[in-house]
Design an enzyme around this catalytic site. Structure first.
Site, short mmCIF file in Angstrom:
data_model
loop_
_atom_site.label_atom_id
_atom_site.label_comp_id
_atom_site.label_asym_id
_atom_site.label_seq_id
_atom_site.Cartn_x
_atom_site.Cartn_y
_atom_site.Cartn_z
N ASP A 1 42.86 42.29 50.91
CA ASP A 1 41.38 42.88 51.07
C ASP A 1 41.79 44.11 51.13
OD1 ASP A 1 39.23 43.37 52.25
OD2 ASP A 1 38.47 42.68 52.91
N TYR B 1 25.64 53.05 44.27
CA TYR B 1 27.54 53.03 43.65
C TYR B 1 28.15 54.32 43.45
CZ TYR B 1 30.94 52.87 39.58
OH TYR B 1 32.53 53.03 39.33
#
Length: 282
Positions: A36, A123
């Site tokens: 992660d 984004y």
């Protein structure tokens, strides 16, 4: 050359693993389950344990419309993650993939690396923030902006082929222009860059643009995908007739002169890559 690749299950991550043998590269491929990148301690431990010559970040939150409501996750992966990787690299060269969506699309011609950014979507803003954070913490970084990536499981080409199998007619946006880029071509460019920056003496760090040519609209790209087929019938429409949560830049064309000058990497012809993909699906 040993390369740590994050986002190993994405389009570019998979392409990097496929292309690595041609560059005599050993890939340490880590997907999100294995690492992660928003976890700074885990990132630092992974880099220390593997001791790579180069790190390539192919991990990203790419669900453009979903990001509008999933802001925290988008920034965790697209901004915090790259910062963690870049900061943990130290003297290890760090290659990071960014996007044409950092621009607002108002420029009439191709965007060059020095042009001011102005992202329109969550984004785009998260990717722009990622660029800034990487530049702030790493003195050995390459940020590769690319666009309209295709060649993996989820992309415009596969979506068109799927819809073309169930629809006789399709409406396709014809006022957004960009450069479709095959994941395999991006992987080749990254591996060429990695080979260069892994050697002592490289100093041309910073941002580079790399996308396919010739520039085309989504409608034009769809026409190329379905060339020679009777169906579906394609209809060009303006952006306003295809409402989506995230605003896209009308012009996403990237100028790729700098990467040619520094790395001798030519701008790829997306039509060749598309032909290879369509041959496999026919």
């Amino acid at each position: 050359m040993k390369i740590l690749v994050t986002g190993a299950n994405g389009q570019v991550g998979q392409a990097l693993q496929s292309a690595a043998p041609s560059y005599d590269a050993e890939i340490i491929a880590l997907d999100r389950q294995a690492l992660d990148i928003s976890d700074r301690a885990a990132v630092k431990a992974a880099i220390e344990a593997t001791a790579p010559d180069v790190v390539i970040n192919a991990a990203a939150y790419t669900a453009v419309d979903k990001a509008e409501d999933d802001v925290e996750a988008a920034f965790a992966i697209n901004a915090m993650g790259p910062e963690n990787l870049a900061a943990s690299c130290g003297d290890i060269p760090f290659l990071h993939i960014s996007t044409d969506f950092v621009f607002d699309g108002s420029k009439p011609g191709p965007y060059v690396e020095e042009d001011p950014i102005g992202p329109l979507s969550v984004y785009g803003k998260s990717k722009a923030e990622g660029e800034a954070r990487v530049a702030a913490v790493s003195h050995k970084h390459i940020i590769l902006r690319t666009a309209w990536v295709f060649g993996g499981a989820q992309n415009f080409v596969n979506t068109m082929l799927r819809l073309g199998g169930t629809h006789k007619e399709l409406n396709i946006v014809d006022d957004q222009k960009g450069g479709p880029t095959a994941a395999a071509d991006i992987a080749d460019a990254l591996l060429k860059i990695a080979s260069r920056v892994a050697k002592d003496g490289f100093t041309d760090w910073g941002i580079y643009h790399y996308c396919g040519a010739p520039a085309i609209t989504w409608y034009g790209f769809a026409c190329a995908i379905f060339e020679g087929r009777e169906t579906p019938v394609l209809h060009p429409i303006p952006t306003e007739q295809y409402p989506v949560p995230a605003t896209r830049p009308k012009n996403s064309v990237l100028g790729c002169w700098k990467i040619k000058r520094v790395f001798d990497i030519d701008q790829p012809d997306w039509r060749q890559a598309l032909s290879r993909i369509l041959d496999k699906t026919s």
